[in-house]
Write an enzyme that holds these catalytic residues in place. Structure first.
Site: not given
Ligand code: 4NP
Length: 166
Positions: A15, A18, A20-22, A131
């Site tokens: 994702c 790294n 939240c989703r992955s 997201d």
């Molecule tokens: P992820 O979510 O891609 O599912 O881990 C996010 C985590 C952090 C950010 C964006 C999405 N960020 O902008 O810091």
């Protein structure tokens, strides 16, 4: 008894951050693999296309939502995807279209990895895991719903007698 893959299959969930989703996909799919008795036959990792959260534990909201469904992820730490990953993993599974575009830009072209979206196994599905980072708490439950459904499909692909992800 499931048909186990003949050689270990390696899967990388990717994702943006790294956190939240992955890592959620990593925790859920790891549980599915353990339940199927396939530890050691299917190897799993996760990474982010971005570098902001390298070394960080998953987002507390993701950890709480996952823990509520019995998926521990406190011990995971974020890392950034690298060119090496295209040589090390059989499947690199993107959580959304932007991740897929970034991964295509990174793809050296002569690696072993099949690059696709994690939700491509859900026919007629949403295609992307939304997201949840800037949204409300319900976004994390939605992530888990999609990840659980897709994980079941992926596990079936790897355990069907016809072979992996044909
Ligand atoms: P992820 O979510 O891609 O599912 O881990 C996010 C985590 C952090 C950010 C964006 C999405 N960020 O902008 O810091």
């Amino acid at each position: 008894m499931n048909e186990a893959p003949q050689v270990p299959v390696t899967i990388l969930f990717v994702c943006l951050g790294n956190i939240c989703r992955s890592p959620t996909a990593e925790a859920v799919f790891r549980r599915r693999v353990e339940e199927a008795g396939l530890d050691g036959r299917i190897r799993i990792d996760s990474a982010g296309t971005g570098d902001w959260h390298i070394g960080h534990a998953p987002d507390p909201r993701a950890r709480e939502a996952a823990a509520a469904r019995g998926y521990p992820m406190d011990d995971l730490r974020a890392r950034q995807v690298s060119v090496d990953d295209f040589y090390r993993f059989d499947f690199i599974l993107a959580m959304d279209d932007a991740n897929l575009t970034d991964l295509r830009d990174l793809d050296p072209g002569d690696g072993r990895a099949t690059l696709m979206r994690f939700l491509d196994v859900l026919e007629g599905g949403p295609g992307e895991v939304p997201d949840p980072y800037y949204g409300g708490e319900d976004g994390f439950g939605r992530v888990l719903d999609l990840v659980e459904r897709a994980s079941d499909r992926w596990l079936a692909r790897f355990t069907e007698p016809t072979g992996p992800a044909s």
